[in-house]
Write a protein that holds these residues in place. Structure first.
Motif, PDB file in Angstrom:
ATOM      1  N   GLU A 175     112.310 -20.501  -5.092  1.00 46.67           N
ATOM      2  CA  GLU A 175     111.961 -19.810  -6.327  1.00 46.67           C
ATOM      3  C   GLU A 175     111.708 -18.337  -6.025  1.00 46.67           C
ATOM      4  O   GLU A 175     111.113 -18.006  -5.004  1.00 46.67           O
ATOM      5  N   TRP A 176     112.142 -17.488  -6.947  1.00 49.88           N
ATOM      6  CA  TRP A 176     112.081 -16.045  -6.696  1.00 49.88           C
ATOM      7  C   TRP A 176     111.185 -15.350  -7.708  1.00 49.88           C
ATOM      8  O   TRP A 176     111.144 -15.698  -8.883  1.00 49.88           O
ATOM      9  N   SER A 177     110.476 -14.341  -7.226  1.00 45.96           N
ATOM     10  CA  SER A 177     109.731 -13.429  -8.095  1.00 45.96           C
ATOM     11  C   SER A 177     110.342 -12.041  -7.930  1.00 45.96           C
ATOM     12  O   SER A 177     111.099 -11.792  -6.989  1.00 45.96           O
ATOM     13  N   TRP A 178     109.983 -11.127  -8.820  1.00 47.51           N
ATOM     14  CA  TRP A 178     110.512  -9.767  -8.695  1.00 47.51           C
ATOM     15  C   TRP A 178     110.030  -9.111  -7.410  1.00 47.51           C
ATOM     16  O   TRP A 178     110.757  -8.349  -6.772  1.00 47.51           O
ATOM     17  N   GLY A 179     108.812  -9.441  -6.991  1.00 46.27           N
ATOM     18  CA  GLY A 179     108.305  -8.890  -5.739  1.00 46.27           C
ATOM     19  C   GLY A 179     109.096  -9.382  -4.542  1.00 46.27           C
ATOM     20  O   GLY A 179     109.383  -8.614  -3.618  1.00 46.27           O
ATOM     21  N   ALA A 180     109.462 -10.676  -4.556  1.00 46.61           N
ATOM     22  CA  ALA A 180     110.244 -11.238  -3.455  1.00 46.61           C
ATOM     23  C   ALA A 180     111.636 -10.618  -3.404  1.00 46.61           C
ATOM     24  O   ALA A 180     112.172 -10.328  -2.327  1.00 46.61           O
ATOM     25  N   ALA A 208     112.435  -7.612  -4.494  1.00 46.15           N
ATOM     26  CA  ALA A 208     112.281  -6.237  -4.027  1.00 46.15           C
ATOM     27  C   ALA A 208     112.096  -6.204  -2.510  1.00 46.15           C
ATOM     28  O   ALA A 208     112.657  -5.351  -1.819  1.00 46.15           O
ATOM     29  N   GLY A 209     111.295  -7.154  -1.987  1.00 50.89           N
ATOM     30  CA  GLY A 209     111.086  -7.209  -0.548  1.00 50.89           C
ATOM     31  C   GLY A 209     112.376  -7.487   0.201  1.00 50.89           C
ATOM     32  O   GLY A 209     112.654  -6.869   1.234  1.00 50.89           O
ATOM     33  N   LEU A 210     113.174  -8.422  -0.317  1.00 48.28           N
ATOM     34  CA  LEU A 210     114.465  -8.728   0.303  1.00 48.28           C
ATOM     35  C   LEU A 210     115.376  -7.513   0.271  1.00 48.28           C
ATOM     36  O   LEU A 210     116.069  -7.211   1.258  1.00 48.28           O
ATOM     37  N   ALA A 211     115.372  -6.795  -0.853  1.00 46.19           N
ATOM     38  CA  ALA A 211     116.220  -5.613  -0.984  1.00 46.19           C
ATOM     39  C   ALA A 211     115.831  -4.538   0.029  1.00 46.19           C
ATOM     40  O   ALA A 211     116.694  -3.908   0.648  1.00 46.19           O
ATOM     41  N   VAL A 212     114.527  -4.329   0.212  1.00 43.01           N
ATOM     42  CA  VAL A 212     114.062  -3.298   1.144  1.00 43.01           C
ATOM     43  C   VAL A 212     114.446  -3.649   2.581  1.00 43.01           C
ATOM     44  O   VAL A 212     114.941  -2.806   3.334  1.00 43.01           O
ATOM     45  N   VAL A 213     114.237  -4.904   2.959  1.00 42.79           N
ATOM     46  CA  VAL A 213     114.539  -5.315   4.332  1.00 42.79           C
ATOM     47  C   VAL A 213     116.034  -5.230   4.619  1.00 42.79           C
ATOM     48  O   VAL A 213     116.451  -4.690   5.646  1.00 42.79           O
ATOM     49  N   THR A 214     116.857  -5.748   3.716  1.00 41.07           N
ATOM     50  CA  THR A 214     118.303  -5.720   3.952  1.00 41.07           C
ATOM     51  C   THR A 214     118.848  -4.291   3.903  1.00 41.07           C
ATOM     52  O   THR A 214     119.770  -3.953   4.648  1.00 41.07           O
ATOM     53  N   ALA A 215     118.267  -3.455   3.036  1.00 42.15           N
ATOM     54  CA  ALA A 215     118.686  -2.051   3.002  1.00 42.15           C
ATOM     55  C   ALA A 215     118.351  -1.357   4.315  1.00 42.15           C
ATOM     56  O   ALA A 215     119.135  -0.543   4.827  1.00 42.15           O
TER      57      ALA A 215
END
Length: 226
Positions: A62-67, A69-76
């Motif tokens: 299950e995903w939240s907007w915070g999760a 965003a965190g995934l986006a920051v790490v992969t970026a």
């Protein structure tokens, strides 16, 4: 076409590592509950080997907007190296049409950059080398994701077979041709040590960002201005 064939030949020596890498991703995706179609589409459309494995580490049912965003920051952060890799070859790419550059940059990877950088350093200028290497890598990556997924569906814990070691081993082997002496290795050592310490002290994936920044700053201050 001669350049394309040369790119295919040069990238062929990296294929065993790429295959194992793709199998590792497929197995990780199966373990996280993705369908075969979702896994193949991620390999075909996202096509970002390390970032895909990192995404699987962070994947959750299950995903939240915070999760997100965190995934986006790490992969970026993980993919930020591609900015410097592309910039290093920009003088070679610049004369070509933007549409062609956009197409081949979608296929641009660490392996194709390594091949292109060495080829360009030897005086080569045929963009077909990058294109041939990129297309070949993409086909192999997508195709071998499938057996990896099927393997992951059969194996409860792929890590017991050492599949989780594929990524660090692959990248350790990739940087060997870039060896420029002990002084140039200092930023790599600093980044690794800082990342290890951060991983011990801080939960999550902050070690990626902290280690990267530490290595970059060390390289900036130790670089020879001449």
């Amino acid at each position: 076409m001669q350049g394309v064939r040369l790119g295919v030949r040069r990238v062929s020596v990296l294929m065993p590592g790429i295959v194992v890498f793709a199998v590792a991703f497929g197995a990780a995706a199966a373990a996280k509950g993705l369908s075969l179609l979702e896994t193949v589409l991620m390999s075909a459309l996202v096509y970002a080997g390390v970032a895909q494995l990192v995404a699987m580490e962070l994947w959750r049912p299950e995903w939240s907007w915070g999760a997100i965003a965190g995934l986006a920051v790490v992969t970026a952060t993980v993919n930020a190296r591609m900015v410097l890799q592309g910039a290093s070859l920009q003088p070679w790419f610049a004369p070509y049409p933007k549409a062609l550059n956009a197409a081949h940059l979608f296929l641009f990877t660490d392996a194709s950059w390594l091949i292109g950088a060495r080829y360009h350093g030897e005086g080569g200028r045929d963009l077909g080398v990058i294109i041939g290497a990129g297309i070949t890598l993409w086909i192999v990556w997508v195709a071998t994701t499938i057996p990896g997924y099927l393997l992951g569906a059969l194996v409860a814990d792929p890590r017991q077979y050492g599949i989780d070691l594929v990524m660090p081993i692959f990248f350790a082997a990739m940087i060997v041709p870039l060896w420029r002496g002990k002084r140039a290795a200092v930023p790599w050592v600093v980044a690794g040590l800082v990342a290890l310490v951060t991983a011990k002290l801080v939960d999550g994936y902050a070690f990626i960002i902290v280690g990267s920044l530490a290595g970059a700053l060390t390289g900036a201050f130790s670089d020879d201005p001449a």
